[in-house]
Write a protein that holds these residues in place. Structure first.
Motif, mmCIF file in Angstrom:
data_model
loop_
_atom_site.group_PDB
_atom_site.id
_atom_site.type_symbol
_atom_site.label_atom_id
_atom_site.label_comp_id
_atom_site.label_asym_id
_atom_site.label_seq_id
_atom_site.Cartn_x
_atom_site.Cartn_y
_atom_site.Cartn_z
ATOM 1 N N VAL A 5 8.989 5.316 12.508
ATOM 2 C CA VAL A 5 8.388 6.627 12.783
ATOM 3 C C VAL A 5 7.756 6.566 14.166
ATOM 4 O O VAL A 5 6.984 5.647 14.471
ATOM 5 N N ALA A 20 3.187 -8.063 5.889
ATOM 6 C CA ALA A 20 2.055 -8.789 5.292
ATOM 7 C C ALA A 20 2.160 -8.899 3.771
ATOM 8 O O ALA A 20 1.771 -9.916 3.179
ATOM 9 N N SER A 21 2.716 -7.864 3.144
ATOM 10 C CA SER A 21 2.657 -7.820 1.678
ATOM 11 C C SER A 21 3.429 -8.947 1.007
ATOM 12 O O SER A 21 2.994 -9.465 -0.027
ATOM 13 N N GLU A 64 10.468 3.183 6.239
ATOM 14 C CA GLU A 64 10.090 1.796 6.546
ATOM 15 C C GLU A 64 10.905 1.310 7.745
ATOM 16 O O GLU A 64 12.122 1.412 7.750
ATOM 17 N N ARG A 65 10.197 0.767 8.719
ATOM 18 C CA ARG A 65 10.822 0.318 9.968
ATOM 19 C C ARG A 65 11.797 -0.842 9.745
ATOM 20 O O ARG A 65 12.830 -0.953 10.376
ATOM 21 N N ILE A 70 0.841 -1.203 0.000
ATOM 22 C CA ILE A 70 0.000 0.000 0.000
ATOM 23 C C ILE A 70 0.876 1.254 0.000
ATOM 24 O O ILE A 70 0.706 2.155 -0.825
ATOM 25 N N ALA A 122 -0.977 -14.616 0.051
ATOM 26 C CA ALA A 122 -1.179 -15.676 -0.946
ATOM 27 C C ALA A 122 -1.260 -15.091 -2.358
ATOM 28 O O ALA A 122 -1.082 -15.803 -3.339
ATOM 29 N N GLY A 123 -1.582 -13.815 -2.460
ATOM 30 C CA GLY A 123 -1.551 -13.131 -3.755
ATOM 31 C C GLY A 123 -2.784 -13.317 -4.622
ATOM 32 O O GLY A 123 -2.756 -13.018 -5.814
ATOM 33 N N MET A 124 -3.891 -13.792 -4.022
ATOM 34 C CA MET A 124 -5.115 -13.909 -4.832
ATOM 35 C C MET A 124 -5.657 -12.520 -5.154
ATOM 36 O O MET A 124 -5.663 -11.640 -4.286
ATOM 37 N N PHE A 141 -6.823 -5.447 5.358
ATOM 38 C CA PHE A 141 -7.162 -6.778 5.863
ATOM 39 C C PHE A 141 -6.799 -7.902 4.887
ATOM 40 O O PHE A 141 -5.633 -8.125 4.616
ATOM 41 N N ARG A 142 -7.783 -8.590 4.293
ATOM 42 C CA ARG A 142 -7.491 -9.766 3.443
ATOM 43 C C ARG A 142 -7.211 -9.389 1.995
ATOM 44 O O ARG A 142 -6.935 -10.259 1.172
ATOM 45 N N ASN A 143 -7.293 -8.108 1.650
ATOM 46 C CA ASN A 143 -7.314 -7.751 0.226
ATOM 47 C C ASN A 143 -6.360 -6.631 -0.171
ATOM 48 O O ASN A 143 -6.574 -5.967 -1.188
ATOM 49 N N GLY A 144 -5.313 -6.442 0.589
ATOM 50 C CA GLY A 144 -4.407 -5.338 0.287
ATOM 51 C C GLY A 144 -3.625 -5.512 -1.006
ATOM 52 O O GLY A 144 -3.285 -4.520 -1.671
ATOM 53 N N ILE A 145 -3.336 -6.750 -1.366
ATOM 54 C CA ILE A 145 -2.626 -6.967 -2.632
ATOM 55 C C ILE A 145 -3.557 -6.574 -3.780
ATOM 56 O O ILE A 145 -3.211 -5.775 -4.652
ATOM 57 N N LEU A 146 -4.768 -7.113 -3.732
ATOM 58 C CA LEU A 146 -5.766 -6.774 -4.753
ATOM 59 C C LEU A 146 -5.979 -5.264 -4.843
ATOM 60 O O LEU A 146 -6.048 -4.697 -5.938
ATOM 61 N N LEU A 206 0.495 -19.752 6.510
ATOM 62 C CA LEU A 206 0.406 -20.383 5.183
ATOM 63 C C LEU A 206 1.538 -21.385 5.030
ATOM 64 O O LEU A 206 2.501 -21.378 5.801
HETATM 65 P P1 FAD Z 1 2.227 -4.294 5.281
HETATM 66 O O1 FAD Z 1 2.647 -5.083 4.130
HETATM 67 O O2 FAD Z 1 2.199 -4.996 6.608
HETATM 68 O O3 FAD Z 1 3.199 -3.050 5.342
HETATM 69 C C1 FAD Z 1 3.180 -2.127 6.396
HETATM 70 C C2 FAD Z 1 4.620 -1.675 6.591
HETATM 71 O O4 FAD Z 1 4.667 -0.599 7.509
HETATM 72 C C3 FAD Z 1 5.503 -2.766 7.168
HETATM 73 O O5 FAD Z 1 6.561 -3.047 6.290
HETATM 74 C C4 FAD Z 1 5.973 -2.209 8.499
HETATM 75 O O6 FAD Z 1 7.307 -2.595 8.825
HETATM 76 C C5 FAD Z 1 5.859 -0.712 8.265
HETATM 77 N N1 FAD Z 1 5.692 0.046 9.496
HETATM 78 C C6 FAD Z 1 4.846 -0.193 10.508
HETATM 79 N N2 FAD Z 1 4.966 0.741 11.475
HETATM 80 C C7 FAD Z 1 5.917 1.601 11.047
HETATM 81 C C8 FAD Z 1 6.491 2.771 11.596
HETATM 82 N N3 FAD Z 1 6.090 3.257 12.788
HETATM 83 N N4 FAD Z 1 7.472 3.414 10.921
HETATM 84 C C9 FAD Z 1 7.900 2.939 9.714
HETATM 85 N N5 FAD Z 1 7.374 1.825 9.130
HETATM 86 C C10 FAD Z 1 6.385 1.172 9.786
HETATM 87 N N6 FAD Z 1 -4.328 -9.826 0.141
HETATM 88 C C11 FAD Z 1 -4.796 -10.061 -1.100
HETATM 89 O O7 FAD Z 1 -5.187 -9.129 -1.807
HETATM 90 N N7 FAD Z 1 -4.845 -11.334 -1.613
HETATM 91 C C12 FAD Z 1 -4.441 -12.409 -0.866
HETATM 92 O O8 FAD Z 1 -4.491 -13.539 -1.335
HETATM 93 C C13 FAD Z 1 -3.974 -12.189 0.427
HETATM 94 N N8 FAD Z 1 -3.579 -13.241 1.184
HETATM 95 C C14 FAD Z 1 -3.115 -13.017 2.441
HETATM 96 C C15 FAD Z 1 -2.737 -14.119 3.234
HETATM 97 C C16 FAD Z 1 -2.221 -13.919 4.492
HETATM 98 C C17 FAD Z 1 -1.855 -15.094 5.356
HETATM 99 C C18 FAD Z 1 -2.031 -12.590 4.972
HETATM 100 C C19 FAD Z 1 -1.398 -12.340 6.309
HETATM 101 C C20 FAD Z 1 -2.431 -11.504 4.205
HETATM 102 C C21 FAD Z 1 -3.010 -11.714 2.958
HETATM 103 N N9 FAD Z 1 -3.483 -10.653 2.176
HETATM 104 C C22 FAD Z 1 -3.934 -10.862 0.918
HETATM 105 C C23 FAD Z 1 -3.606 -9.312 2.754
HETATM 106 C C24 FAD Z 1 -2.453 -8.423 2.343
HETATM 107 O O9 FAD Z 1 -1.237 -9.081 2.595
HETATM 108 C C25 FAD Z 1 -2.509 -7.132 3.155
HETATM 109 O O10 FAD Z 1 -3.783 -6.560 3.127
HETATM 110 C C26 FAD Z 1 -1.517 -6.120 2.572
HETATM 111 O O11 FAD Z 1 -0.254 -6.696 2.442
HETATM 112 C C27 FAD Z 1 -1.433 -4.895 3.463
HETATM 113 O O12 FAD Z 1 -0.418 -4.070 2.955
HETATM 114 P P2 FAD Z 1 0.129 -2.885 3.849
HETATM 115 O O13 FAD Z 1 1.113 -2.182 3.024
HETATM 116 O O14 FAD Z 1 -1.020 -2.128 4.409
HETATM 117 O O15 FAD Z 1 0.797 -3.628 5.105
#
Ligand code: FAD
Ligand code: GLY
Length: 375
Positions: A177, A42-43, A34-35, A15, A47-49, A332-337, A229
């Protein structure tokens, strides 16, 4: 010395990275903080659906948002490939939501009907048709075929995005941060343990850790939802389609592996253990759904922390009480999408452009939504 940027993005998951990349493409000077390492959480665990039709239980703005983002995906991965040389391996394989009971057949027919009414492609296959297409799937009552849902390789997607942001933004890894404070009408001070930055706009995209960076007036509560997984490598017979049943899924990847997911544990907090119970559940799901995969090679297991929230839908856009402070949290479950459409929303939000009506349902200041996430 305090450095100054147009936009500071906090969090280097899909995201934050997609948003930072798109914002940099508008000509803004963007800093991504990025921490850990970009893509570490999570990213890269996902599973990447791209389950726009699979993951939504009813028509409405969330379904529309999911379809919109799915429709952006081919161009998104093509652009990333051209820009970074990394292919995120979009696999247009479709999803079979399998029925093993008559009740599941009825529920899948209801889903098919509202999705077709809304203009999407969906068809119910008989058990014979399922067996012809997927001979290793267990005896069943048929399946809802969603031919336009697909999947990508999440670790490769995050790798591509890491390169894209490194080339277009200032990226600082290994910094947490600790505070975001309004300095004046002109912007914000963003503090890490060792440095401060100023920026006219801030985007909080800190996944499951976002809550601590949000003002107390933020209307939702962001919390981790642990998922476990595993990946297997079939020896011979494999699957073409993603197979989904009762929260368990088998996602065939273009590299020949199958990702098996996933548990959903709301009580685990930030715990990162891979547990016997979870592996047992996932392996039992393989045996139940496609027993001929039991001789597959076990490759690895891992966890991810989904950014869950008190509301099933993500929160995207500027906080009305904090001009210049934008959020992209709770995917939540759909951040990749949802990454490509979320990035477009962030660009329009930072640029102050009015949003189409269906995006407005995701603004932080919205009425609470009770349902919408499947199944
Ligand atoms: P993240 O990828 O968690 O990134 C947040 C980042 O912020 C992290 O790198 C963290 O280190 C950083 N951070 C946090 N606090 C700080 C701070 N204070 N200062 C600096 N950096 C900080 N989605 C789909 O669309 N399809 C799927 O099939 C799917 N399967 C999934 C299966 C599993 C088991 C899981 C756990 C998730 C799945 N998802 C899926 C959901 C998807 O992974 C998440 O919704 C998405 O990755 C969220 O992205 P993000 O960037 O918000 O969070
Ligand atoms: N979207 C699949 C999962 O979150 O497990």
């Amino acid at each position: 010395m305090t450095e100054s940027f147009d936009v500071v993005v906090i969090g280097g998951g899909v995201i934050g990275m997609t948003g930072a990349w798109r914002l940099a493409q508008t000509g803004r000077r963007v800093l991504l903080l990025e921490r850990d390492r970009t893509g570490a959480e999570a990213s890269s665990a996902a599973a990447g659906m791209l389950g726009a039709q699979l993951e939504v239980s009813e028509p409405g703005p969330f379904y529309q948002l999911c379809l919109e983002s799915r429709s952006l995906y081919q161009a998104f991965v093509d652009e990333l490939l051209e820009y970074t040389g990394v292919d995120a391996q979009l696999n247009h394989n479709g999803i079979y939501q399998i029925a093993f009971t008559q009740d599941e057949v009825h529920a899948l027919h209801r889903r098919m009907e509202w999705q077709i009414r809304g203009g999407a492609r969906a068809e119910f296959l008989s058990s014979t048709e399922v067996t012809n297409e997927e001979p290793i799937v267990a005896e069943n009552y048929g399946a809802l075929h969603l031919p336009d849902d697909s999947n990508i390789n999440a670790p490769l997607l995050t790798r591509a995005l890491s390169i894209a942001v490194t080339q277009t933004c200032t990226v600082v890894e290994g910094v947490e941060v600790t505070a975001v404070q309004r300095q004046s009408a002109a912007g914000y001070v963003i503090s890490t343990q060792s440095q401060t930055y100023v920026a006219g706009a801030v985007v909080v995209a800190a996944g499951a850790w976002a809550q601590r960076l949000l003002p107390s007036s933020f209307p939702g509560k962001i919390q981790p939802v642990k998922g476990q997984l595993l990946a297997i490598r079939p020896r011979q017979a494999t699957l073409k389609h993603t197979i989904f049943n009762d929260h368990a899924y088998l996602v065939p990847k273009r590299d020949g592996t199958i990702v098996v997911g996933a548990t959903e544990d709301r009580g685990a907090g930030y715990n990162r253990d891979v547990t016997v119970d979870a592996i047992q559940y996932l392996l039992a799901s393989v045996k139940r759904i496609a027993p001929r995969l039991c001789d597959a090679v076990f490759e690895r297991s891992w966890i991810g922390l989904r950014p869950g929230s008190s509301d099933p839908h993500p929160w995207i856009g500027q906080l009305a009480a904090s001009p210049g402070l934008h959020v992209a949290v709770g995917h939540f479950r759909n951040g990749i999408l949802l990454a490509p459409v979320t990035a477009n929303m962030l660009v329009d939000s930072v640029e102050g452009r009015p949003w189409p009506t269906h995006w407005q349902a995701f603004q932080p200041e919205r009425p609470s939504v009770e349902s919408g996430v499947t199944r």
